[in-house]
Design a protein around this motif. Structure first.
Motif, PDB file in Angstrom:
ATOM      1  N   ASN A  44      75.900 -33.446 -31.524  1.00  0.00           N
ATOM      2  CA  ASN A  44      75.606 -34.453 -32.531  1.00  0.00           C
ATOM      3  C   ASN A  44      74.132 -34.448 -32.905  1.00  0.00           C
ATOM      4  O   ASN A  44      73.330 -33.713 -32.338  1.00  0.00           O
ATOM      5  CB  ASN A  44      76.047 -35.853 -32.057  1.00  0.00           C
ATOM      6  CG  ASN A  44      75.324 -36.297 -30.795  1.00  0.00           C
ATOM      7  OD1 ASN A  44      74.150 -35.978 -30.572  1.00  0.00           O
ATOM      8  ND2 ASN A  44      76.028 -37.040 -29.948  1.00  0.00           N
ATOM      9  N   ARG A  45      73.760 -35.303 -33.883  1.00  0.00           N
ATOM     10  CA  ARG A  45      72.391 -35.296 -34.388  1.00  0.00           C
ATOM     11  C   ARG A  45      71.385 -35.671 -33.312  1.00  0.00           C
ATOM     12  O   ARG A  45      70.314 -35.087 -33.216  1.00  0.00           O
ATOM     13  CB  ARG A  45      72.269 -36.266 -35.575  1.00  0.00           C
ATOM     14  CG  ARG A  45      70.870 -36.255 -36.198  1.00  0.00           C
ATOM     15  CD  ARG A  45      70.845 -36.958 -37.526  1.00  0.00           C
ATOM     16  NE  ARG A  45      70.761 -38.395 -37.412  1.00  0.00           N
ATOM     17  CZ  ARG A  45      69.961 -39.147 -38.185  1.00  0.00           C
ATOM     18  NH1 ARG A  45      69.191 -38.579 -39.084  1.00  0.00           N
ATOM     19  NH2 ARG A  45      69.946 -40.443 -38.059  1.00  0.00           N
ATOM     20  N   THR A  46      71.736 -36.645 -32.481  1.00  0.00           N
ATOM     21  CA  THR A  46      70.825 -37.061 -31.417  1.00  0.00           C
ATOM     22  C   THR A  46      70.542 -35.911 -30.463  1.00  0.00           C
ATOM     23  O   THR A  46      69.381 -35.660 -30.102  1.00  0.00           O
ATOM     24  CB  THR A  46      71.418 -38.247 -30.642  1.00  0.00           C
ATOM     25  OG1 THR A  46      71.613 -39.349 -31.535  1.00  0.00           O
ATOM     26  CG2 THR A  46      70.486 -38.674 -29.517  1.00  0.00           C
ATOM     27  N   ASP A  47      71.570 -35.206 -30.042  1.00  0.00           N
ATOM     28  CA  ASP A  47      71.381 -34.083 -29.118  1.00  0.00           C
ATOM     29  C   ASP A  47      70.456 -33.029 -29.719  1.00  0.00           C
ATOM     30  O   ASP A  47      69.638 -32.432 -29.012  1.00  0.00           O
ATOM     31  CB  ASP A  47      72.722 -33.453 -28.764  1.00  0.00           C
ATOM     32  CG  ASP A  47      73.589 -34.364 -27.907  1.00  0.00           C
ATOM     33  OD1 ASP A  47      73.022 -35.208 -27.192  1.00  0.00           O
ATOM     34  OD2 ASP A  47      74.813 -34.231 -27.956  1.00  0.00           O
ATOM     35  N   LYS A  48      70.569 -32.808 -31.021  1.00  0.00           N
ATOM     36  CA  LYS A  48      69.724 -31.807 -31.671  1.00  0.00           C
ATOM     37  C   LYS A  48      68.255 -32.220 -31.692  1.00  0.00           C
ATOM     38  O   LYS A  48      67.360 -31.369 -31.718  1.00  0.00           O
ATOM     39  CB  LYS A  48      70.215 -31.553 -33.095  1.00  0.00           C
ATOM     40  CG  LYS A  48      71.565 -30.858 -33.179  1.00  0.00           C
ATOM     41  CD  LYS A  48      72.004 -30.682 -34.619  1.00  0.00           C
ATOM     42  CE  LYS A  48      73.366 -30.011 -34.691  1.00  0.00           C
ATOM     43  NZ  LYS A  48      73.842 -29.884 -36.100  1.00  0.00           N
ATOM     44  N   ASP A  71      71.677 -44.423 -36.148  1.00  0.00           N
ATOM     45  CA  ASP A  71      71.750 -43.688 -34.881  1.00  0.00           C
ATOM     46  C   ASP A  71      70.406 -43.101 -34.463  1.00  0.00           C
ATOM     47  O   ASP A  71      70.305 -42.488 -33.398  1.00  0.00           O
ATOM     48  CB  ASP A  71      72.811 -42.588 -34.947  1.00  0.00           C
ATOM     49  CG  ASP A  71      72.471 -41.495 -35.959  1.00  0.00           C
ATOM     50  OD1 ASP A  71      71.480 -41.642 -36.705  1.00  0.00           O
ATOM     51  OD2 ASP A  71      73.214 -40.493 -36.017  1.00  0.00           O
ATOM     52  N   GLU A  97      74.219 -42.503 -26.984  1.00  0.00           N
ATOM     53  CA  GLU A  97      73.878 -41.087 -27.129  1.00  0.00           C
ATOM     54  C   GLU A  97      72.390 -40.847 -26.941  1.00  0.00           C
ATOM     55  O   GLU A  97      71.978 -39.802 -26.431  1.00  0.00           O
ATOM     56  CB  GLU A  97      74.320 -40.582 -28.517  1.00  0.00           C
ATOM     57  CG  GLU A  97      75.819 -40.455 -28.694  1.00  0.00           C
ATOM     58  CD  GLU A  97      76.510 -41.807 -28.845  1.00  0.00           C
ATOM     59  OE1 GLU A  97      77.711 -41.885 -28.512  1.00  0.00           O
ATOM     60  OE2 GLU A  97      75.845 -42.773 -29.293  1.00  0.00           O
TER      61      GLU A  97
END
Length: 343
Positions: free
Chosen positions: A2-6, A195, A222
């Motif tokens: 997801n965007r957070t992980d990136k 987010d 997240e």
């Protein structure tokens, strides 16, 4: 992914967190021979590393799920973790809006993160045209916004904050340390909408627990999973967790004290405006006032000789002092001494 992980540093994504004894066994009863603790003494056991009881109490107070709550050893730990989680040293950047809280800059230097400073506009608000040119810079991973701002005391325009949240692909850290004195809605209610939002609050100000060093961060699970992964296992002592819990068991005195300080802040503002050496007093949404005086250095030093200690902010805002709202007796003494001064 997801965007957070990136957004998270690759080494942090891959990090296997330290597993403490209290992570592996959460019970409170039994013969504990697992953590190499001393079996004697009232403070011999390690505290809950995930602060479950305190987070549950905060959840009830704020009306927010425990999964959205992280606790740090003061908000300064949260600030440091933001840099360590999202910014690659020597490569990534962060943005602040000076004059503002100095620890954003100190933590950036400690973590070898380039800091871009976008000065507040003439009304001490976010300069949207200036910051807009930066929002597409992929090297910028963090934007810190202090609202109410320290040392200016004002809240940032909520629309400007949301503009940044909508148009920035990185993380926005909104520091609401003084929000209890503002009477305005918290952005905590917006973490489900954005987010990329982290909201910081603290037990140090309205809660009156600066000595306990308990800071709060509210964000998506997240995001917060990386904070739990990165923090030291026992970052908040049992004594401090219990002190915060005790405060939350009876919140009424906190509300009364906060209302008292807001009323005193307004009274102090009017009294200061009547003093000849005072040139300007800015309206405040915090528990302090930014005051421009004739010869700030001299006034500051003269007050010290009279055993009254304020903050000299003239390096950040020319000619200005920051005065915390005290008790009525303390505020009256300050006014009395300022009226006695001749510059």
């Amino acid at each position: 992914m997801n965007r957070t992980d990136k957004l998270v540093r690759p080494n942090v994504r891959a990090l296997v967190p330290y597993s403490s004894a209290r992570d592996e066994y959460e019970g409170k009863e039994g013969i504990f021979l697992d953590a190499n603790e001393n079996p004697f003494g009232p403070l011999n056991r390690y505290p809950d590393p995930r602060h479950r009881e305190l987070r549950a109490a905060i959840s009830r107070l704020k009306g927010i799920d425990e999964a959205n709550i992280f606790l740090g050893n003061g908000s300064d730990e949260v600030i440091d973790l933001c840099y360590r989680i999202f910014c690659n040293p020597g490569a990534d950047r962060a943005v602040i809006f000076p004059p503002t809280y100095g620890m954003y800059q100190v933590s950036a230097a400690v973590n070898d993160v380039e800091l871009i400073k976008v000065p507040l506009d003439a009304n001490f608000d976010i300069d949207i045209p200036e910051v807009t040119t930066l929002l597409a810079d992929e090297r910028i991973k963090l934007i810190f916004i202090c609202s109410p701002n320290n040392p200016t005391g004002n809240c940032m325009d909520p629309g400007r904050i949301e503009f940044i949240l909508r148009n920035f692909s990185g993380i926005v850290v909104l520091d609401e340390a003084y929000a209890d004195f503002s009477g305005r809605p918290s952005f905590v209610d917006k973490i489900a909408l954005y987010d990329n939002l982290i909201v910081m609050q603290t037990f140090s100000k309205a809660m009156g627990m600066a000595a306990a060093r308990v800071g709060m961060a509210f964000a998506s699970p997240e995001i917060l999973k990386y904070f739990f992964r990165m923090k030291p296992p026992y970052n908040i002592s049992l004594l401090n967790q219990q002190a915060a819990l005790d405060r939350l068991k009876n919140i009424r005195p906190v509300i009364v004290q906060t209302d008292t300080l807001i009323a005193e802040r307004k009274r102090l503002e009017e009294k200061l405006k009547m003093i000849p050496l005072v040139e300007k007093v800015w309206p405040s949404d915090a528990n302090f006032l930014l005051v421009r005086v004739k010869d700030a250095d001299k006034v500051y030093n003269e007050l010290i000789t009279r055993n009254i200690i304020i903050r000299n902010r003239s390096r950040e805002v020319s000619g200005c002092l920051r005065i915390t709202t005290g008790t009525r007796t303390e505020n009256d003494r300050l006014i009395e001494e300022l009226n006695r001064m001749s510059l």
